[in-house]
Design an enzyme around this catalytic site. Structure first.
Site, PDB file in Angstrom:
ATOM      1  N   HIS A   1      12.880   8.634  -4.546  1.00 23.43           N
ATOM      2  CA  HIS A   1      12.562   9.961  -3.634  1.00 23.43           C
ATOM      3  C   HIS A   1      11.261  10.437  -3.703  1.00 23.43           C
ATOM      4  O   HIS A   1      10.818  11.318  -2.764  1.00 23.43           O
ATOM      5  CB  HIS A   1      13.736  10.996  -3.939  1.00 23.43           C
ATOM      6  CG  HIS A   1      13.364  11.730  -5.248  1.00 23.43           C
ATOM      7  ND1 HIS A   1      14.301  11.445  -6.285  1.00 23.43           N
ATOM      8  CD2 HIS A   1      12.667  12.671  -5.503  1.00 23.43           C
ATOM      9  CE1 HIS A   1      14.021  12.505  -7.205  1.00 23.43           C
ATOM     10  NE2 HIS A   1      12.814  13.148  -6.837  1.00 23.43           N
TER      11      HIS A   1
ATOM     12  N   ASP B   1      17.982   5.774  -7.041  1.00 27.38           N
ATOM     13  CA  ASP B   1      16.825   6.685  -7.077  1.00 27.38           C
ATOM     14  C   ASP B   1      15.653   6.129  -8.129  1.00 27.38           C
ATOM     15  O   ASP B   1      15.137   6.808  -8.934  1.00 27.38           O
ATOM     16  CB  ASP B   1      17.351   7.847  -7.338  1.00 27.38           C
ATOM     17  CG  ASP B   1      16.244   8.990  -6.897  1.00 27.38           C
ATOM     18  OD1 ASP B   1      15.260   8.769  -6.219  1.00 27.38           O
ATOM     19  OD2 ASP B   1      16.633  10.222  -7.278  1.00 27.38           O
TER      20      ASP B   1
ATOM     21  N   SER C   1      10.170  14.880 -11.499  1.00 29.62           N
ATOM     22  CA  SER C   1      11.036  14.028 -11.627  1.00 29.62           C
ATOM     23  C   SER C   1      10.217  12.481 -11.419  1.00 29.62           C
ATOM     24  O   SER C   1       9.183  12.399 -10.752  1.00 29.62           O
ATOM     25  CB  SER C   1      11.908  13.859 -10.011  1.00 29.62           C
ATOM     26  OG  SER C   1      11.075  13.908  -9.022  1.00 29.62           O
TER      27      SER C   1
END
Length: 300
Positions: free
Chosen positions: A47, A76, A152
């Protein structure tokens, strides 16, 4: 020496050591972080990347343009090919060995805005969350090392500075979920680095959340039964070409009852192109709809 002194020393050591392996993804807040996987390869969350090209910022401030060699959107994860300029790869721990109470360090370089290092503890193991397209990701490590937006894709490390997991999902205030750095992650990262971006076929639909679906089913006159209510159909998608539309209720796929999104994901995961039969309720009518996948739509 007090416990706080020891934590302070450890944070500095991780910043000076493992910090050189942490990169920024993109050039703005909220873009993301990543780690040096090997020479010429960076691992991050899927992402965090948009398109095939991405800017990577290294610990010394150097920026370089990289290209995405492989990505697993449902898991992801993405691997970027880029000139790592001698930045070392992180040593891996066994992510499965993390237990509640294990001290951990969260590192990030949000969008290339500088290294951050925080301290916390593992607060839960074998947790689950939803990936970018709703796929359930299991086995995650929950920890309390506070992280800024854009963290992230960065690492969570053990006390020795070894990789325990990839920070991926924020849980409210003060908690984060990380994909464990186990053999499965190592194998998947290796496959993505080789350009193997396998993905199941995509129908091209958006599913209404369960609580919304119940209200919508009643509004359009559908029975209050198990199934997935289609909220939106992408133009020129396999679902659109099969005649599916907003308001249809999918109750079975390939002969298997569909009670939730994970049931449909599992069926798609086992579908190697070709066709897929869906049992669909539209108003008072129930019918079988055959979806045809083409090479251009598989994995998209």
């Amino acid at each position: 020496m007090t416990i706080l002194d020891e934590i302070q020393i450890s944070i500095r050591q991780h910043a000076e050591g493992a910090g050189s392996s942490v990169v920024g993804i993109g050039q703005r807040w909220g873009a993301g972080s990543g780690i040096v996987l090997a020479e010429g390869r960076v691992l991050t969350n899927a992402h965090n990347v948009r398109g095939d090209q991405v800017t990577v910022t290294f610990a010394d401030g150097r920026t370089a343009e990289g290209s995405v060699t492989g990505q697993d959107i449902d898991g992801d994860l993405a691997v970027i090919e880029v000139d790592t300029g001698g930045a070392p790869a992180l040593a891996w721990a066994d992510g499965a060995s993390a237990a509640v109470g294990t001290p951990v360090f969260g590192l990030s370089n949000p969008g290339g805005r500088g290294l951050r290092v925080t301290f916390g503890f593992v607060s839960g193991v074998d947790r689950a969350f939803r990936g970018p397209r709703g796929r359930r990701i299991t086995g995650s490590i929950e920890h309390t090392a506070p992280l800024l937006p854009g963290s992230s894709g960065g690492p969570v490390l053990d006390a020795e500075g070894r990789l325990l997991g990839i920070n991926t999902n924020r849980l409210g205030e003060g908690f984060y979920l990380a994909i464990p750095a186990d053999e499965a992650l190592r194998a998947q990262a290796g496959a993505l680095a080789r350009g193997e971006s396998e993905a199941p076929p995509q129908l091209g639909i958006a599913i209404a959340p369960h609580r919304v679906a119940r209200r919508l089913r009643r509004a359009v006159g559908l029975p209050d039964s198990e199934g997935l209510l289609i909220q939106q159909v992408a133009e020129d998608s396999p679902a659109a070409r099969a005649g599916l539309s907003s308001g249809d209720l999918i109750v079975a796929a390939a002969g298997r009852l569909v009670g939730g999104a994970d049931d449909l994901f599992d069926v798609l995961q086992g579908t190697q192109g070709g066709t897929l039969d869906l049992r669909v309720v539209r108003g008072a009518d129930e019918r079988t709809v055959q979806v045809v996948f083409t090479p251009e739509t598989e994995g998209k």
